[in-house]
Design a protein around this motif. Structure first.
Motif, PDB file in Angstrom:
ATOM      1  N   ASP A 170     -13.398   8.314   1.629  1.00  2.00           N
ATOM      2  CA  ASP A 170     -14.704   7.691   1.418  1.00  2.00           C
ATOM      3  C   ASP A 170     -15.782   8.652   1.909  1.00  2.00           C
ATOM      4  OD1 ASP A 170     -16.853   6.089   0.980  1.00  2.00           O
ATOM      5  OD2 ASP A 170     -16.443   4.703   2.617  1.00  2.00           O
ATOM      6  N   VAL A 225      -3.391   7.460  -3.357  1.00  6.77           N
ATOM      7  CA  VAL A 225      -4.775   7.391  -2.897  1.00  6.77           C
ATOM      8  C   VAL A 225      -4.810   7.225  -1.382  1.00  6.77           C
ATOM      9  CG1 VAL A 225      -6.954   6.131  -3.069  1.00  6.77           C
ATOM     10  CG2 VAL A 225      -5.525   6.424  -5.099  1.00  6.77           C
ATOM     11  N   LEU A 226      -4.047   6.245  -0.898  1.00  9.71           N
ATOM     12  CA  LEU A 226      -3.934   6.009   0.541  1.00  9.71           C
ATOM     13  C   LEU A 226      -2.638   6.661   1.011  1.00  9.71           C
ATOM     14  CD1 LEU A 226      -4.952   2.225   0.518  1.00  9.71           C
ATOM     15  CD2 LEU A 226      -6.431   4.208   0.835  1.00  9.71           C
ATOM     16  N   TYR A 246     -17.106  -3.366  -8.634  1.00  8.44           N
ATOM     17  CA  TYR A 246     -16.261  -2.249  -9.056  1.00  8.44           C
ATOM     18  C   TYR A 246     -16.745  -1.694 -10.396  1.00  8.44           C
ATOM     19  CZ  TYR A 246     -11.822   0.315  -9.617  1.00  8.44           C
ATOM     20  OH  TYR A 246     -10.862   1.294  -9.768  1.00  8.44           O
ATOM     21  N   TRP A 296      -6.946   0.206   5.903  1.00  7.94           N
ATOM     22  CA  TRP A 296      -7.181  -0.751   4.812  1.00  7.94           C
ATOM     23  C   TRP A 296      -6.496  -2.080   5.080  1.00  7.94           C
ATOM     24  CZ3 TRP A 296     -10.564  -0.664   0.906  1.00  7.94           C
ATOM     25  CH2 TRP A 296     -11.231   0.538   0.677  1.00  7.94           C
ATOM     26  N   LEU A 315       0.823  -1.213   0.000  1.00  9.59           N
ATOM     27  CA  LEU A 315       0.000   0.000   0.000  1.00  9.59           C
ATOM     28  C   LEU A 315       0.857   1.263   0.000  1.00  9.59           C
ATOM     29  CD1 LEU A 315      -2.845  -0.833   2.586  1.00  9.59           C
ATOM     30  CD2 LEU A 315      -2.870  -1.108   0.100  1.00  9.59           C
ATOM     31  N   LEU A 355     -14.371   0.401  -3.398  1.00  9.43           N
ATOM     32  CA  LEU A 355     -13.038   0.616  -3.962  1.00  9.43           C
ATOM     33  C   LEU A 355     -13.100   1.563  -5.151  1.00  9.43           C
ATOM     34  CD1 LEU A 355     -11.656  -3.040  -3.835  1.00  9.43           C
ATOM     35  CD2 LEU A 355     -10.928  -1.119  -2.426  1.00  9.43           C
ATOM     36  N   SER A 414      -4.641  -2.125  -9.039  1.00  6.92           N
ATOM     37  CA  SER A 414      -4.125  -2.378  -7.703  1.00  6.92           C
ATOM     38  C   SER A 414      -4.907  -3.473  -6.992  1.00  6.92           C
ATOM     39  CB  SER A 414      -4.172  -1.087  -6.875  1.00  6.92           C
ATOM     40  OG  SER A 414      -3.339  -0.104  -7.447  1.00  6.92           O
ATOM     41  N   VAL A 415      -6.201  -3.606  -7.324  1.00  8.48           N
ATOM     42  CA  VAL A 415      -7.015  -4.659  -6.720  1.00  8.48           C
ATOM     43  C   VAL A 415      -6.480  -6.027  -7.134  1.00  8.48           C
ATOM     44  CG1 VAL A 415      -9.319  -5.640  -6.535  1.00  8.48           C
ATOM     45  CG2 VAL A 415      -9.044  -3.163  -6.720  1.00  8.48           C
ATOM     46  N   TYR A 452      -9.704   3.724  -5.649  1.00 11.76           N
ATOM     47  CA  TYR A 452      -8.717   2.644  -5.582  1.00 11.76           C
ATOM     48  C   TYR A 452      -8.498   2.117  -7.004  1.00 11.76           C
ATOM     49  CZ  TYR A 452      -6.461  -1.261  -3.039  1.00 11.76           C
ATOM     50  OH  TYR A 452      -5.565  -2.171  -2.512  1.00 11.76           O
ATOM     51  N   ARG A 486      -3.606   3.703   5.468  1.00 14.45           N
ATOM     52  CA  ARG A 486      -3.040   2.395   5.117  1.00 14.45           C
ATOM     53  C   ARG A 486      -3.294   1.378   6.227  1.00 14.45           C
ATOM     54  NH1 ARG A 486       0.750   5.892   2.510  1.00 14.45           N
ATOM     55  NH2 ARG A 486       2.053   6.117   4.362  1.00 14.45           N
ATOM     56  N   LEU A 528      -1.242   3.622  -5.977  1.00 14.77           N
ATOM     57  CA  LEU A 528      -2.067   3.405  -4.787  1.00 14.77           C
ATOM     58  C   LEU A 528      -1.612   4.260  -3.613  1.00 14.77           C
ATOM     59  CD1 LEU A 528      -4.425   1.813  -3.687  1.00 14.77           C
ATOM     60  CD2 LEU A 528      -2.860  -0.043  -3.118  1.00 14.77           C
TER      61      LEU A 528
END
Length: 469
Positions: A442, A68-69, A168, A78, A59, A111, A120-121, A116, A75, A65
């Protein structure tokens, strides 16, 4: 197998897709010896710390990513979600599968909502899968046990990703349709009036520049990007005219004025009239360009069905996702101060309808909607949230700003004279709950915090404002 109009389409019916995955999931569990399931679960439990360390490292080091985080807190949060997912995935019994599949679908939508990245998922799941398989191959198990364990892990992680990816992609598809609807809704406001209002804001800002120069203060010249026009341009114009390349021309003019011309003016000596005149001429040239482009953009769009709430003329709640997704994205800019969400509820509204009639209730809603709209900036957003609830998004707002706006609205409503069709006057109050979104990815959690604060305001006696801690 042939399809007709009665055949479910998994692409359009998420419940059908979940049902197919659930059935396959149950078949995998039923076809795997219980001893193997227990062995795999024990192996994962023994090596959970290694998995968590690897995931947390991923992460923080993935180039996309990590943006984002972008905090340790995010981190860590998540990573905790990941840990819970692993335990649920490999400890499920038949009774857990349906609920777990629904959770995976919802997680996929979340996500997408928080930005996200799709790659990355799959990458994180592939990395974790490889780590588990490596430990399986290191065990002193029989070849058959290893083969069954590998197939079991591959199938479970693959199916988990499949349903998560379905959520997603559904979220992206739904949001694409909503984004377009919202764009049309915003454009559907009175185009001519909006154009003149923004031109007036530009003229007002220009006057403020002149006023400052002849009565300078220590706070510096007001930047165009922070003016009423600049805020509207950043938060609304990009949604209204998202496919218009000429917006970039306006952005360049604003940047030039704020970053080049105004700093020179601030350091120009008061008696250097030639330098002052030269800089003002540059500002006026850029303002002429901005107004010209604004005219072109507005003229190229026609009146459209605005899809606003028919009673209050506020934005429809289905567009909240569109606005909040963009506001969350804007928070990633350097120097972003966050935004606030306020949820307002009319106190004892049922009693108003019962005592004065539904027509009076409609008048009350319209009056409150008007007071709210008059109490916020053009760059803010006001929604009919449902029933007697309304939601505000205050852009670039801190706790002090949010509290000031909320108290202003509450006070105005309490003082308003609302006349029912019968001629009677209605006494009306509102409760307001608020929450800040700075540093969050979020927006649903922010709405939930504001909703909780609203509940606290009503529980504490109504006609008050409560902000989430």
């Amino acid at each position: 197998m042939t399809y007709d109009e009665h055949t479910p389409d998994a692409g359009n019916h998420p419940e059908y897709a979940e049902m197919l995955v659930t059935d396959e999931w149950k078949a995998i569990i039923a076809g795997t010896p219980p001893a193997v399931i227990q062995q795999v679960y024990g192996l994962i439990t023994d090596n959970m710390q290694e998995l968590l360390t690897a995931y947390l490292h991923y992460l923080g080091t993935d180039p996309v990513l990590s943006k984002v985080l972008n905090t340790d807190e995010m981190r860590a949060k998540w990573t905790a979600v990941f840990e819970e997912w692993v335990y649920q995935l490999f400890s499920m019994q038949f009774s857990d599968v349906n609920h777990f599949v629904q959770e995976q679908h919802a997680l996929g939508m979340k996500l997408s909502r928080v930005g996200y990245p799709a790659h990355s998922v799959s990458k994180s799941l592939r990395m974790i899968n490889a780590c588990i398989l490596r430990h399986i191959l290191m065990q002193a198990w029989t070849d058959q046990e290893k083969m069954q364990s590998v197939m079991y892990v591959n199938h479970l992680i693959g199916l988990s990703y499949e349903i998560r990816n379905h959520g997603y992609m559904q979220s992206i598809s739904d949001q694409t349709r909503l984004d377009e609807s919202y764009r049309l809704a915003v454009i559907g406001s009175n185009i001519a009036m909006e154009r003149e209002r923004q031109r007036a804001f530009l003229t007002e800002w220009e006057r403020n520049i002149l006023a400052w120069f002849y009565s300078p203060s220590d706070i510096g010249l007001p930047r165009l990007a922070k003016s009423e026009f600049g805020m509207w341009f950043l938060h609304k114009a990009s949604l209204m005219f998202e496919r218009t390349p000429k917006l970039q021309n306006i952005a360049e003019c604003i940047a030039k004025i704020d970053q080049q011309i105004l700093p020179k003016l601030e350091t120009t000596q008061y008696d250097d009239r030639a330098a002052i005149g030269s800089q003002f001429q540059l500002i006026q040239q850029d303002l002429v360009k901005i107004k010209f482009v604004i005219n072109e953009i507005f003229d190229s769009h026609i009146e459209l069905d605005n899809a606003r709430d028919s009673l209050t003329r506020l934005l429809n709640r289905r567009f909240i996702h569109t606005v909040l997704s963009r506001e969350i994205a804007l928070q990633k800019r350097a120097g972003a101060i966050g935004f606030a969400i306020l949820i307002l509820d009319l106190d004892h509204f049922k009693a108003v309808n019962d005592s004065y009639g539904h027509a009076a209730g409609d008048i009350a809603l319209q009056k409150v909607a008007t007071l709210m709209t008059e109490s916020v900036r053009p760059s803010d957003f006001v929604f009919r949230y449902g029933g007697e609830e309304m939601l505000l998004i205050l852009v670039e707002a801190d706790a002090s700003t949010a509290m000031h706006v909320a108290e202003n609205i509450r006070s105005k409503v309490a003082q308003a004279r609302i006349q029912a069709p019968s001629g009677e006057h209605i006494a009306l109050t509102v409760s307001i709950g608020g929450a800040l979104a700075k540093g969050k990815i979020d927006y649903e959690s922010v709405i939930a915090e504001a909703d909780k604060a609203l509940y606290q305001a009503k529980h504490a006696g109504r006609n008050r404002v409560m902000m989430s801690a």
